[in-house]
Motif scaffolding. Structure first.
Motif, short mmCIF file in Angstrom:
data_model
loop_
_atom_site.label_atom_id
_atom_site.label_comp_id
_atom_site.label_asym_id
_atom_site.label_seq_id
_atom_site.Cartn_x
_atom_site.Cartn_y
_atom_site.Cartn_z
N GLU A 430 -26.12 24.47 1.85
CA GLU A 430 -26.86 25.03 0.73
C GLU A 430 -28.35 24.74 0.87
O GLU A 430 -29.20 25.58 0.54
N SER A 434 -30.90 27.85 1.25
CA SER A 434 -31.83 28.06 0.13
C SER A 434 -33.25 27.64 0.48
O SER A 434 -34.21 28.08 -0.15
N LYS A 459 -36.49 26.86 -10.25
CA LYS A 459 -36.65 28.29 -10.52
C LYS A 459 -36.26 29.14 -9.32
O LYS A 459 -35.98 30.33 -9.45
N ASP A 460 -36.19 28.48 -8.11
CA ASP A 460 -35.85 29.21 -6.89
C ASP A 460 -34.37 29.07 -6.52
O ASP A 460 -33.96 29.39 -5.39
N PRO A 462 -30.55 29.72 -5.87
CA PRO A 462 -29.84 30.97 -5.52
C PRO A 462 -29.05 31.51 -6.70
O PRO A 462 -28.68 30.78 -7.62
N SER A 463 -28.74 32.78 -6.64
CA SER A 463 -28.09 33.44 -7.77
C SER A 463 -26.64 32.97 -7.99
O SER A 463 -26.12 33.07 -9.10
N HIS A 464 -25.99 32.47 -6.94
CA HIS A 464 -24.59 32.01 -7.11
C HIS A 464 -24.50 30.61 -7.71
O HIS A 464 -23.41 30.10 -7.93
N VAL A 466 -24.60 28.11 -10.71
CA VAL A 466 -24.34 28.18 -12.15
C VAL A 466 -24.86 26.90 -12.78
O VAL A 466 -24.47 25.79 -12.39
N LYS A 467 -25.78 27.08 -13.79
CA LYS A 467 -26.40 25.91 -14.40
C LYS A 467 -25.36 25.09 -15.20
O LYS A 467 -24.56 25.65 -15.94
N THR A 479 -21.23 25.54 -8.09
CA THR A 479 -20.93 26.81 -7.44
C THR A 479 -19.40 26.95 -7.37
O THR A 479 -18.68 25.94 -7.45
#
Length: 842
Positions: A430, A434, A459-460, A462-464, A466-467, A479
């Protein structure tokens, strides 16, 4: 309310007091967190017995504690001290509002019910006994929980001595009895724990006595083990007519299995070449219970003969025996919920070793059972499941099952083993994908595994990603891949534990299904080990195979004492001796000779050789033809029984009375110095009367009667009585004890010489010689006086009607007088009387 009562009036202490009230005779191990605590008197006792610190709870209540993980070591100390231990564990409460943990007794550990290795002796049975009085009979049962053995006897209720003898011969650690029964009196120093049982342990309806026995033992074990049940081998009635009877005194006198001075200097110590614990126990039982069955004796000899001619094969068998575990006790632990993963490896090796032994024995014609189908099936089940790697002591410490057995188990094991590597690899992947340098994968108990990124780089993400959580310093994410990985890692231990426990419990239950077959396997190994030991002794000590006689005659040529011979100093040779006893002419041997000449050794060796013979062993002799005897009685040594206020002489007479009331024509009796515990004339009279009593019967019991009363040698005039003596050689004041038994009677006792050897000061032994010389001269003076015709001739020839009372008294002493046979002190008294009478006549 006092401070002490207040301290006791708390929820925990009320809980403890409730448990203690139900088990007043045991020391309660009360679980509190990581410790077992003891309170009040239990704490005081434990502090002394366990050498632990005695403290106080709330500054009022005596308290002592031990770490829970060290429990068995402390229990071992208490059990060896004859105590019972009540184990009380913490349990989950059914009441969700409860403020304290519930507690429950999960086990009562008593000396007679243990199965744990560290609480048992490897070669001794650990008997739990039951005394049951039923109408006119008393039933005695002896159960070894650790081996599943159960035997029982029954006697008429009046046979108090036999009942007591049987109990002491088995030496049970614990004896159960109905609280309404009266037990035989045991010595105050007896180590047997006595446990009275309430009616609740007995069947509600009347049953056969043996069924009652089994019911009571089962109920008692269920009470002690709570969640585990036991089963014994089929109860076996011991018929005394099948075995050579050895009472507790004979076992002790002959030092068959115990020696107070040196534990190895026993018959067991000499014979014990056994490699396995079952073999050692079997040997001990055969020593204490020799057979009276001639066919069984011959079968033992046949096995020894086969093994004796197969030295190479014996070496292979002994190597395999060393691989065997104590199957009887392992299976007992299984029944008690004490199984260990490593036990299965031991069982595997034992089965493999047994198959190898069977193959070798078949090649030499030694009969040996094949493994039962159930055991072979169990072996395959173990091979299918259990890892080939070293097994853990406890489940969960390391792998128990082999790879490939269960896909779920393999997956969980891989997750447990590689989980940290997976996390590190995912973190690197990861971070690389990233380009986020602050990315870390972390773990805590609340969130589990998560990805943490600094606030500046969050803020950068990755989209996958999950907070999961926002912090002042950064953001935490997860993830789908991390969640799947987390689930596999965190569930691994639970999955492994569940699968291992399921398979472990299956194997335990399967082993117990084959319980009887495993016990048979163990008995085969024990018997083989026994015969190997006897073979080793036969060859090392050059023992011979005796013959069995049916006419009651005993002929031993150049026999030897097996224990004395085995432990002779280097360079010394044991002097062999012979004996012939028969039920008619030569039934009772009166044995004389000095102290230290070897009388006791000679008598004991005759008895021990007879025991070896009836054990089916070869024996230490040049040749032998022996009858089967029903009992061996010994009256050897002396000592006060201070605990019952019995004097040396009383104990001596009590033991003698028992022998005279119990022997039969087929018995072998050993008497050593009977009558010496009282005055010379009393003792001589009693010894004389005993020999006459034994000689009246026909056929007569075979008897050796050792004595210092030389007057007894005059009984050799018939009625099956004859004399033996230990030869000596005397020259220039020195005496050599030749230790050779000959027909006839000894010349003297050499007591003063023995006293000198023992270190009595020379001034004392010299004075003793002068006194003895003076006393012997008095005998000669009597002889001279009785030969004076002027005074005594007329007296001897005078009619009794003309004699005064004093003359008649003297005449009685002179008639039939044999000067050399009068004890010195008696000669002195006669001489004084003669002198007085002579002066009166003058």
């Amino acid at each position: 309310m006092s401070e002490e009562l207040e301290a006791l009036n708390t929820p925990v202490m009320r809980q403890y007091l409730e448990v203690k009230s139900q088990h007043p005779d045991g020391i309660v191990f009360f679980r509190m967190g990581d410790f077992y605590e003891m309170f009040l008197d239990d704490a005081k006792q434990a502090a002394v017995l366990l050498d632990i610190t005695l403290t106080k709870r709330q500054n009022q209540i005596p308290m002592a504690g031990i770490p829970y993980h060290a429990m068995e070591g402390y229990i071992a100390k208490l059990i060896s001290g004859g105590k019972k231990v009540v184990v009380c564990e913490q349990t989950k409460s059914d009441d969700p509002k409860a403020k304290i943990m519930s507690r429950e007794v999960v086990r009562i550990v008593t000396p007679g019910t243990v199965v744990e290795d560290n609480l048992l002796s490897g070669y001794q049975n650990n008997y739990l006994s039951l005394f049951l009085a039923e109408k006119k009979f008393v039933y005695l049962a002896f159960a070894d929980v650790s081996t599943a053995e159960l035997v029982y006897f029954y006697y008429p209720a009046s046979e108090h001595e036999k009942i007591k003898d049987t109990i002491q011969r088995f030496s049970p650690k614990e004896l159960l009895y109905p609280e309404s029964s009266l037990l035989p009196e045991f010595p105050k120093d007896s180590e047997i724990i006595l446990t009275s049982l309430s009616p609740s342990f007995f069947p509600a309806k009347e049953t056969k006595p043996i069924d009652t026995v089994v019911h009571v033992l089962d109920a008692y074990l269920q009470y002690n083990y709570r969640q585990h049940s036991f089963k014994f081998k089929a109860p076996r009635l011991i018929d005394e007519s099948d075995f050579l009877g050895l009472d507790e005194r004979t076992v002790s006198h002959l030092e068959l299995v115990e020696n107070q001075n040196n534990k190895n200097h026993t018959l067991f110590g000499v014979l014990n070449r056994c490699i396995t614990s079952p073999g050692k126990r079997y040997l001990r039982q055969r020593i204490l219970f020799p057979t009276r069955n001639p066919e069984m004796i011959r079968s033992h000899w046949d096995k020894i003969e086969i093994l004796s001619g197969s030295k190479k094969e014996r070496a292979i068998i002994k190597t395999s025996l060393a691989e065997m575990i104590d199957l009887e006790r392992v299976l007992a632990r299984f029944r008690g919920g004490k199984a260990s993963p490593r036990d299965f490896r031991g069982i595997q090796k034992s089965i493999q070793a047994y198959e190898g032994i069977k193959s070798v024995l078949d090649s030499i014609g030694f009969s040996f059972s094949s493994l039962q189908k159930g055991i072979l099936s169990f072996q395959k089940q173990m091979e299918t499941r259990i890892t080939d790697e070293e097994l853990p002591v406890f489940l969960g410490n390391s792998p128990f099952l082999k790879k490939g057995y269960s896909a779920d188990y393999d997956k969980a094991s891989l997750a447990k083993e590689k989980g940290k590597d997976w996390i590190l690899e995912l973190e690197e992947k990861e971070k690389s994908n990233s380009g986020l340098s602050t990315l870390k994968i972390r773990y805590n108990k609340i969130l589990g595994y998560f990805i943490e990124i600094s606030r500046g780089q969050a803020k950068d993400a990755p989209s996958h990603f999950v907070k999961k959580q926002t912090l002042v310093t950064g953001e935490r994410f997860t993830t789908p891949e991390l969640e799947e990985m987390e689930r596999a890692i965190l569930e691994a231990d639970e999955i492994i534990e569940a699968i291992e426990k399921k398979e472990f419990d299956f194997l335990v239950s399967l082993a117990l299904e084959n319980f009887s077959d495993f016990l048979h396997l163990a008995s085969e190994i024990a018997s083989l080990d026994y015969h190997l030991s006897l073979t080793e002794c036969k060859e090392e000590f050059q023992w011979i195979c005796p013959e069995i006689r049916e006419d009651g005659n005993m002929i031993l040529t150049e026999s030897r004492h097996p224990v004395v011979e085995a432990f002779l100093p280097v360079g010394e040779r044991f002097v062999p001796n012979s004996i012939e006893l028969n039920p008619s002419e030569d039934a009772i041997a009166i044995l004389t000779g000095p102290n230290m000449a070897g009388k006791s050794t000679y008598m004991r060796q005759v008895a021990i050789v007879q025991i070896l013979f009836q054990m089916g062993s070869y024996i230490p002799a040049k040749s032998a033809s022996l009858p089967i005897v029903d009992r061996i009685f010994t009256r050897i040594g002396s000592g006060d029984n201070l605990t019952t206020g019995e004097s040396t002489f009383y104990v001596e007479m009590k033991e003698t009375a028992y022998i005279l009331s119990q022997y039969t024509k087929d018995s072998l009796i050993i008497f050593d110095e009977v009558g010496r515990g009282t005055s010379t004339y009393d003792g001589l009279s009693i010894a004389w009367a005993i020999i006459e009593f034994l000689s009246k019967d026909f056929p007569r019991a075979k008897t050796i009667f050792a004595t210092h009363y030389h007057e007894l040698t005059e009984l050799e005039k018939g009625n099956g009585i004859f004399n033996l003596y230990l030869d000596t050689y005397e020259k220039e004041g020195e005496v050599l004890f030749l230790k050779k038994v000959k027909r006839g009677k000894s010349k003297q006792s050499f007591g003063i010489y023995v006293a000198k050897l023992a270190g009595i000061p020379e001034v004392v032994t010299s004075r003793a010689k002068n006194i003895l010389s003076g006393l012997e001269s008095k005998k000669r003076e009597i002889k001279i006086k009785t030969e004076e015709p002027s005074l005594f001739g007329s007296l001897l020839e005078a009619p009794s009607s003309s004699l005064t009372q004093g003359e008649e008294r003297i005449l009685k002493k002179l008639k039939g007088l044999e000067i050399n046979k009068i004890p010195p002190m008696e000669a002195l008294q006669i001489l004084e009387e003669l002198n007085r009478w002579s002066k009166e006549k003058e």
